[in-house]
Write a protein that holds these residues in place. Structure first.
Motif, PDB file in Angstrom:
ATOM      1  N   ALA A 115       0.836  -1.205   0.000  1.00  0.00           N
ATOM      2  CA  ALA A 115       0.000   0.000   0.000  1.00  0.00           C
ATOM      3  C   ALA A 115       0.873   1.258   0.000  1.00  0.00           C
ATOM      4  N   GLY A 116       1.952   1.231   0.790  1.00  0.00           N
ATOM      5  CA  GLY A 116       2.839   2.386   0.856  1.00  0.00           C
ATOM      6  C   GLY A 116       3.520   2.683  -0.470  1.00  0.00           C
ATOM      7  N   GLU A 117       3.835   1.644  -1.228  1.00  0.00           N
ATOM      8  CA  GLU A 117       4.445   1.855  -2.533  1.00  0.00           C
ATOM      9  C   GLU A 117       3.445   2.465  -3.513  1.00  0.00           C
ATOM     10  N   ARG A 118       2.174   2.111  -3.357  1.00  0.00           N
ATOM     11  CA  ARG A 118       1.160   2.632  -4.270  1.00  0.00           C
ATOM     12  C   ARG A 118       0.752   4.061  -3.899  1.00  0.00           C
ATOM     13  N   TRP A 119       0.701   4.344  -2.591  1.00  0.00           N
ATOM     14  CA  TRP A 119       0.315   5.684  -2.125  1.00  0.00           C
ATOM     15  C   TRP A 119       1.386   6.203  -1.175  1.00  0.00           C
ATOM     16  N   PRO A 120       2.470   6.759  -1.710  1.00  0.00           N
ATOM     17  CA  PRO A 120       3.574   7.208  -0.859  1.00  0.00           C
ATOM     18  C   PRO A 120       3.215   8.379   0.048  1.00  0.00           C
ATOM     19  N   GLY A 121       2.100   9.029  -0.209  1.00  0.00           N
ATOM     20  CA  GLY A 121       1.688  10.129   0.665  1.00  0.00           C
ATOM     21  C   GLY A 121       0.997   9.673   1.934  1.00  0.00           C
ATOM     22  N   ILE A 122       0.837   8.342   2.100  1.00  0.00           N
ATOM     23  CA  ILE A 122       0.178   7.782   3.280  1.00  0.00           C
ATOM     24  C   ILE A 122       1.133   6.813   3.966  1.00  0.00           C
ATOM     25  N   ARG A 123       1.252   6.922   5.291  1.00  0.00           N
ATOM     26  CA  ARG A 123       2.083   5.978   6.043  1.00  0.00           C
ATOM     27  C   ARG A 123       1.173   4.897   6.609  1.00  0.00           C
ATOM     28  N   PHE A 124       1.364   3.670   6.140  1.00  0.00           N
ATOM     29  CA  PHE A 124       0.532   2.542   6.561  1.00  0.00           C
ATOM     30  C   PHE A 124       1.224   1.801   7.703  1.00  0.00           C
ATOM     31  N   THR A 125       0.447   1.442   8.724  1.00  0.00           N
ATOM     32  CA  THR A 125       0.982   0.706   9.869  1.00  0.00           C
ATOM     33  C   THR A 125       0.468  -0.728   9.927  1.00  0.00           C
ATOM     34  N   GLY A 126      -0.319  -1.113   8.944  1.00  0.00           N
ATOM     35  CA  GLY A 126      -0.877  -2.457   8.889  1.00  0.00           C
ATOM     36  C   GLY A 126      -1.545  -2.655   7.546  1.00  0.00           C
ATOM     37  N   PRO A 127      -2.232  -3.756   7.361  1.00  0.00           N
ATOM     38  CA  PRO A 127      -2.869  -4.027   6.077  1.00  0.00           C
ATOM     39  C   PRO A 127      -3.930  -2.977   5.746  1.00  0.00           C
ATOM     40  N   ALA A 128      -4.205  -2.839   4.457  1.00  0.00           N
ATOM     41  CA  ALA A 128      -5.210  -1.880   3.996  1.00  0.00           C
ATOM     42  C   ALA A 128      -6.099  -2.552   2.967  1.00  0.00           C
ATOM     43  N   LEU A 129      -7.354  -2.224   3.003  1.00  0.00           N
ATOM     44  CA  LEU A 129      -8.325  -2.718   2.031  1.00  0.00           C
ATOM     45  C   LEU A 129      -8.561  -1.632   0.992  1.00  0.00           C
ATOM     46  N   TYR A 130      -8.409  -1.990  -0.282  1.00  0.00           N
ATOM     47  CA  TYR A 130      -8.668  -1.051  -1.371  1.00  0.00           C
ATOM     48  C   TYR A 130      -9.837  -1.567  -2.193  1.00  0.00           C
ATOM     49  N   HIS A 131     -10.774  -0.676  -2.513  1.00  0.00           N
ATOM     50  CA  HIS A 131     -11.821  -1.052  -3.471  1.00  0.00           C
ATOM     51  C   HIS A 131     -11.944   0.061  -4.503  1.00  0.00           C
ATOM     52  N   PRO A 132     -11.913  -0.309  -5.784  1.00  0.00           N
ATOM     53  CA  PRO A 132     -11.785   0.678  -6.850  1.00  0.00           C
ATOM     54  C   PRO A 132     -13.045   1.488  -7.132  1.00  0.00           C
ATOM     55  N   ASP A 133     -14.204   1.063  -6.633  1.00  0.00           N
ATOM     56  CA  ASP A 133     -15.451   1.744  -6.989  1.00  0.00           C
ATOM     57  C   ASP A 133     -15.715   3.008  -6.180  1.00  0.00           C
ATOM     58  N   ALA A 134     -14.939   3.246  -5.131  1.00  0.00           N
ATOM     59  CA  ALA A 134     -15.180   4.415  -4.280  1.00  0.00           C
ATOM     60  C   ALA A 134     -14.915   5.703  -5.051  1.00  0.00           C
ATOM     61  N   GLY A 135     -15.473   6.795  -4.557  1.00  0.00           N
ATOM     62  CA  GLY A 135     -15.259   8.066  -5.232  1.00  0.00           C
ATOM     63  C   GLY A 135     -15.768   9.238  -4.432  1.00  0.00           C
ATOM     64  N   VAL A 136     -15.851  10.378  -5.106  1.00  0.00           N
ATOM     65  CA  VAL A 136     -16.216  11.645  -4.477  1.00  0.00           C
ATOM     66  C   VAL A 136     -17.467  12.201  -5.137  1.00  0.00           C
ATOM     67  N   ILE A 137     -18.444  12.535  -4.326  1.00  0.00           N
ATOM     68  CA  ILE A 137     -19.689  13.151  -4.779  1.00  0.00           C
ATOM     69  C   ILE A 137     -19.593  14.649  -4.573  1.00  0.00           C
ATOM     70  N   ASP A 138     -19.973  15.417  -5.586  1.00  0.00           N
ATOM     71  CA  ASP A 138     -20.075  16.868  -5.451  1.00  0.00           C
ATOM     72  C   ASP A 138     -21.491  17.187  -4.980  1.00  0.00           C
ATOM     73  N   ALA A 139     -21.631  17.468  -3.687  1.00  0.00           N
ATOM     74  CA  ALA A 139     -22.960  17.680  -3.112  1.00  0.00           C
ATOM     75  C   ALA A 139     -23.620  18.930  -3.680  1.00  0.00           C
ATOM     76  N   ASP A 140     -22.879  20.035  -3.773  1.00  0.00           N
ATOM     77  CA  ASP A 140     -23.454  21.267  -4.326  1.00  0.00           C
ATOM     78  C   ASP A 140     -23.973  21.045  -5.737  1.00  0.00           C
ATOM     79  N   ALA A 141     -23.148  20.395  -6.568  1.00  0.00           N
ATOM     80  CA  ALA A 141     -23.553  20.155  -7.958  1.00  0.00           C
ATOM     81  C   ALA A 141     -24.747  19.228  -8.033  1.00  0.00           C
TER      82      ALA A 141
END
Length: 360
Positions: A115-141
């Motif tokens: 996970a750390g190699e994929r996202w170097p801006g995050i320091r991981f201290t244990g396993p991480a679950l990734y799911h590709p379908d997540a995202g960001v909703i623009d509430a105002d829009a």
């Protein structure tokens, strides 16, 4: 005529669903759509598939299809896919991975190193679950698109009209009295007033209203792609790309999920809590080296939480009560609009998990 009280995410989506089905709709808003006095403003809400409850995993899948319908009908981009991470012992990524596997939701269980190699801006201290379908909703829009499209389809929108009371007139009509002294009679009333719901004297459970603090942190690398994240260890936090709320430079929004300040919709201060700012900034310093730990923007919003954190979506006589809340409802917006519209027209039955009867 069906009246919808509240033009936040849920009320606007309900009005859109009713209007596209050809019903006569009046959408009533005390301020203007997109105002900052409730829970539906801003450019960043999380859409994710990860729950420890198969019921909600199924609901997120149905919501994802409903988002596609909304985007197609309004010709607006509202949900941007980023992928999402769950991390921390409190989240138990391995257990969540098993639940997603059973539900058939795409995911990866990653070691801290991978996970750390994929996202170097995050320091991981244990396993991480990734799911590709997540995202960001623009509430105002989303609010703007629903209101615009509902209007195009014939809905009437009243702004600056505050409803003082909602009174059933038998089983088939209801009277809405406004604080300005006016009155509106409707065949059915959908009340989707968010944190203002307790003011209507409706048959509700005790709803807890809290003011939540959110903070935006500048990305050190403006070109880096950030996923959404949910982290639970000493702190329970969520994060996601800020969008316009973070200012001109790319930023990430972070907030505590469970330490809001009790308040009411009328008495909230609108001032972020300094202790929360310190805790969240400390998390950034310790765990998110890809972000500058000094917030570039901050804001407050309101949570409306039921005793069991499930939603309220039920019909009582001519009233449909809509409270998809408890800090995790935004991702379901267009689906909740469809469910509320079905209750309003008598074409659908209440979902038992969301019924008012469970509190009796």
């Amino acid at each position: 005529m069906i009246a919808v009280v509240g033009a936040g995410l849920m009320g606007a989506a309900t009005a859109w669903q009713l209007a596209r089905a050809g019903h006569e709709v009046t959408l009533i808003e005390a301020y203007k759509p997109g105002h900052m006095k409730g829970s539906s403003h801003g450019s960043s809400r999380i859409y994710r598939r990860v729950y420890d409850d198969p019921f909600y995993i199924d609901l997120t899948g149905r919501a994802g299809e409903a988002w596609k319908e909304l985007e197609s009908d309004t010709n607006a981009g509202l949900l941007r896919t980023t992928g999402g991470l769950d991390l921390g012992e409190g989240r138990d990524p391995a257990r969540l991975a098993e639940i997603l596997a059973t539900a058939g939701v795409p995911h990866e269980l990653l070691t801290a190193q991978d996970a750390g190699e994929r996202w170097p801006g995050i320091r991981f201290t244990g396993p991480a679950l990734y799911h590709p379908d997540a995202g960001v909703i623009d509430a105002d829009a989303t609010v703007a698109a629903c209101v615009r499209r509902a209007t195009e389809l014939g809905a009437r929108v009243l702004t600056g009209v505050r409803i003082a009371s909602v009174e059933p007139l038998g089983a088939a009509r209801a009277l809405l009295r406004t604080e300005q002294g006016g009155a509106i009679v409707a065949d059915t009333v959908v009340v989707a007033a968010g944190a203002w719901l307790p003011e209507f004297g409706l048959p509700l459970p005790e709803l807890r209203i809290t003011q939540q603090q959110v903070f935006h942190f500048r990305q050190r690398d403006p070109e880096a792609s950030w996923p959404t994240l949910v982290s639970q260890d000493e702190l329970s936090l969520y994060g996601l790309p800020s969008g316009a709320d973070g200012g001109a430079a790319p930023a990430v929004k972070l907030a505590e999920h469970d330490k809001g300040t009790p308040t009411t919709a009328r008495t909230r201060t609108g001032e972020p809590d300094e202790s929360s700012r310190l805790r969240v900034s400390g998390f950034v310093t310790d765990r998110l080296p890809g972000l500058d730990p000094e917030p570039v923007a901050e804001a407050t919003c309101l949570y409306t939480t039921t005793p069991d954190e499930d939603f309220v979506l039920d019909r009582q006589g001519p009233l449909v009560i809509v409270s998809p809340c408890s800090g995790h409802g935004a991702k379901f917006t267009p689906l909740i609009g469809a469910m509320a519209a079905a209750l309003a027209t008598g074409e659908g039955d209440p979902e038992p998990r969301f019924s008012l009867g469970r509190f009796r």
